[in-house]
Write a protein that holds these residues in place. Structure first.
Motif, PDB file in Angstrom:
ATOM      1  N   PRO A 116       0.859  -1.179   0.000  1.00  0.00           N
ATOM      2  CA  PRO A 116       0.000   0.000   0.000  1.00  0.00           C
ATOM      3  C   PRO A 116       0.900   1.235   0.000  1.00  0.00           C
ATOM      4  N   ALA A 117       0.521   2.255  -0.733  1.00  0.00           N
ATOM      5  CA  ALA A 117       1.368   3.439  -0.901  1.00  0.00           C
ATOM      6  C   ALA A 117       1.804   4.029   0.443  1.00  0.00           C
ATOM      7  N   ASP A 118       0.905   4.083   1.419  1.00  0.00           N
ATOM      8  CA  ASP A 118       1.262   4.635   2.729  1.00  0.00           C
ATOM      9  C   ASP A 118       2.358   3.805   3.388  1.00  0.00           C
ATOM     10  N   ASP A 119       2.243   2.482   3.299  1.00  0.00           N
ATOM     11  CA  ASP A 119       3.257   1.602   3.885  1.00  0.00           C
ATOM     12  C   ASP A 119       4.594   1.783   3.182  1.00  0.00           C
ATOM     13  N   LEU A 120       4.574   1.916   1.869  1.00  0.00           N
ATOM     14  CA  LEU A 120       5.812   2.101   1.121  1.00  0.00           C
ATOM     15  C   LEU A 120       6.509   3.387   1.547  1.00  0.00           C
ATOM     16  N   GLY A 121       5.748   4.459   1.719  1.00  0.00           N
ATOM     17  CA  GLY A 121       6.326   5.724   2.171  1.00  0.00           C
ATOM     18  C   GLY A 121       6.990   5.577   3.531  1.00  0.00           C
ATOM     19  N   MET A 122       6.343   4.859   4.433  1.00  0.00           N
ATOM     20  CA  MET A 122       6.919   4.651   5.763  1.00  0.00           C
ATOM     21  C   MET A 122       8.179   3.798   5.675  1.00  0.00           C
ATOM     22  N   ILE A 123       8.185   2.804   4.815  1.00  0.00           N
ATOM     23  CA  ILE A 123       9.356   1.946   4.642  1.00  0.00           C
ATOM     24  C   ILE A 123      10.525   2.765   4.097  1.00  0.00           C
ATOM     25  N   ILE A 124      10.260   3.601   3.115  1.00  0.00           N
ATOM     26  CA  ILE A 124      11.309   4.437   2.532  1.00  0.00           C
ATOM     27  C   ILE A 124      11.854   5.413   3.573  1.00  0.00           C
ATOM     28  N   GLU A 125      10.969   6.030   4.353  1.00  0.00           N
ATOM     29  CA  GLU A 125      11.412   6.950   5.407  1.00  0.00           C
ATOM     30  C   GLU A 125      12.297   6.242   6.412  1.00  0.00           C
ATOM     31  N   GLN A 126      11.903   5.032   6.814  1.00  0.00           N
ATOM     32  CA  GLN A 126      12.698   4.273   7.786  1.00  0.00           C
ATOM     33  C   GLN A 126      14.057   3.913   7.201  1.00  0.00           C
ATOM     34  N   HIS A 127      14.060   3.510   5.936  1.00  0.00           N
ATOM     35  CA  HIS A 127      15.314   3.161   5.272  1.00  0.00           C
ATOM     36  C   HIS A 127      16.232   4.387   5.218  1.00  0.00           C
ATOM     37  N   ALA A 128      15.684   5.536   4.878  1.00  0.00           N
ATOM     38  CA  ALA A 128      16.479   6.765   4.819  1.00  0.00           C
ATOM     39  C   ALA A 128      17.063   7.080   6.195  1.00  0.00           C
ATOM     40  N   SER A 129      16.268   6.928   7.244  1.00  0.00           N
ATOM     41  CA  SER A 129      16.753   7.152   8.607  1.00  0.00           C
ATOM     42  C   SER A 129      17.887   6.190   8.950  1.00  0.00           C
ATOM     43  N   ASP A 130      17.720   4.942   8.545  1.00  0.00           N
ATOM     44  CA  ASP A 130      18.767   3.940   8.797  1.00  0.00           C
ATOM     45  C   ASP A 130      20.056   4.300   8.077  1.00  0.00           C
ATOM     46  N   VAL A 131      19.951   4.763   6.835  1.00  0.00           N
ATOM     47  CA  VAL A 131      21.137   5.144   6.064  1.00  0.00           C
ATOM     48  C   VAL A 131      21.838   6.320   6.734  1.00  0.00           C
ATOM     49  N   VAL A 132      21.094   7.344   7.130  1.00  0.00           N
ATOM     50  CA  VAL A 132      21.679   8.515   7.795  1.00  0.00           C
ATOM     51  C   VAL A 132      22.395   8.077   9.071  1.00  0.00           C
ATOM     52  N   ARG A 133      21.756   7.228   9.849  1.00  0.00           N
ATOM     53  CA  ARG A 133      22.339   6.747  11.106  1.00  0.00           C
ATOM     54  C   ARG A 133      23.608   5.943  10.847  1.00  0.00           C
ATOM     55  N   ARG A 134      23.559   5.051   9.848  1.00  0.00           N
ATOM     56  CA  ARG A 134      24.719   4.203   9.555  1.00  0.00           C
ATOM     57  C   ARG A 134      25.896   5.014   9.009  1.00  0.00           C
ATOM     58  N   ILE A 135      25.627   6.024   8.199  1.00  0.00           N
ATOM     59  CA  ILE A 135      26.709   6.885   7.708  1.00  0.00           C
ATOM     60  C   ILE A 135      27.361   7.594   8.890  1.00  0.00           C
ATOM     61  N   ALA A 136      26.548   8.151   9.775  1.00  0.00           N
ATOM     62  CA  ALA A 136      27.088   8.837  10.953  1.00  0.00           C
ATOM     63  C   ALA A 136      27.941   7.886  11.788  1.00  0.00           C
ATOM     64  N   GLU A 137      27.451   6.668  12.002  1.00  0.00           N
ATOM     65  CA  GLU A 137      28.206   5.679  12.783  1.00  0.00           C
ATOM     66  C   GLU A 137      29.550   5.359  12.126  1.00  0.00           C
ATOM     67  N   GLU A 138      29.547   5.199  10.818  1.00  0.00           N
ATOM     68  CA  GLU A 138      30.787   4.849  10.115  1.00  0.00           C
ATOM     69  C   GLU A 138      31.787   6.003  10.160  1.00  0.00           C
ATOM     70  N   VAL A 139      31.310   7.224   9.991  1.00  0.00           N
ATOM     71  CA  VAL A 139      32.216   8.372  10.063  1.00  0.00           C
ATOM     72  C   VAL A 139      32.799   8.478  11.476  1.00  0.00           C
ATOM     73  N   ARG A 140      31.950   8.335  12.498  1.00  0.00           N
ATOM     74  CA  ARG A 140      32.446   8.377  13.887  1.00  0.00           C
ATOM     75  C   ARG A 140      33.484   7.287  14.125  1.00  0.00           C
ATOM     76  N   ALA A 141      33.191   6.081  13.640  1.00  0.00           N
ATOM     77  CA  ALA A 141      34.111   4.957  13.839  1.00  0.00           C
ATOM     78  C   ALA A 141      35.454   5.217  13.161  1.00  0.00           C
ATOM     79  N   GLU A 142      35.421   5.756  11.954  1.00  0.00           N
ATOM     80  CA  GLU A 142      36.664   6.020  11.229  1.00  0.00           C
ATOM     81  C   GLU A 142      37.445   7.155  11.882  1.00  0.00           C
ATOM     82  N   LEU A 143      36.749   8.168  12.369  1.00  0.00           N
ATOM     83  CA  LEU A 143      37.428   9.231  13.120  1.00  0.00           C
ATOM     84  C   LEU A 143      38.135   8.637  14.332  1.00  0.00           C
ATOM     85  N   ALA A 144      37.472   7.742  15.039  1.00  0.00           N
ATOM     86  CA  ALA A 144      38.064   7.110  16.225  1.00  0.00           C
ATOM     87  C   ALA A 144      39.254   6.230  15.848  1.00  0.00           C
ATOM     88  N   ARG A 145      39.101   5.431  14.783  1.00  0.00           N
ATOM     89  CA  ARG A 145      40.203   4.561  14.356  1.00  0.00           C
ATOM     90  C   ARG A 145      41.448   5.367  14.029  1.00  0.00           C
TER      91      ARG A 145
END
Length: 107
Positions: A17-46
């Motif tokens: 359903p279109a509403d569910d797809l929008g929520m899935i895409i939003e969650q995926h985008a949030s996950d990507v933003v979070r994972r990029i931040a985590e990787e940058v922090r980890a590399e800064l620490a390394r």
């Protein structure tokens, strides 16, 4: 009243359903933003690099880099390219590391 939600078909053939797809895409985008931040922090620490040096490279305040690094605000593309170079990584390497294991989102 009947539910006449529009459906979208993802690349994997699953119909959402279109509403569910929008929520899935939003969650995926949030996950990507979070994972990029985590990787940058980890590399800064390394590499034992302070976030304030990255802020200088990007031309942003320490508060702004803090929001990028905690995933509150996404890095933009130019910032990611500059961040990759600062960390001594290729842009695609940084993105591959950050997004490894995330499910593909149906389009």
């Amino acid at each position: 009243m009947e539910n006449h939600a529009v459906e979208k078909q993802g690349t994997n053939g699953v119909r959402w359903p279109a509403d569910d797809l929008g929520m899935i895409i939003e969650q995926h985008a949030s996950d990507v933003v979070r994972r990029i931040a985590e990787e940058v922090r980890a590399e800064l620490a390394r590499k034992r690099l302070p976030a304030r040096r990255l802020a200088v490279v990007l031309g942003v305040t320490e508060g702004t880099i803090g929001r990028r690094l905690n995933g509150e605000t996404p890095f933009n593309t130019v910032e990611l390219i500059l961040t990759s170079a600062f960390l001594g990584l290729g842009y695609t390497e940084l993105m591959d590391r950050a997004t490894r294991g995330l499910m593909a989102v149906a389009s």
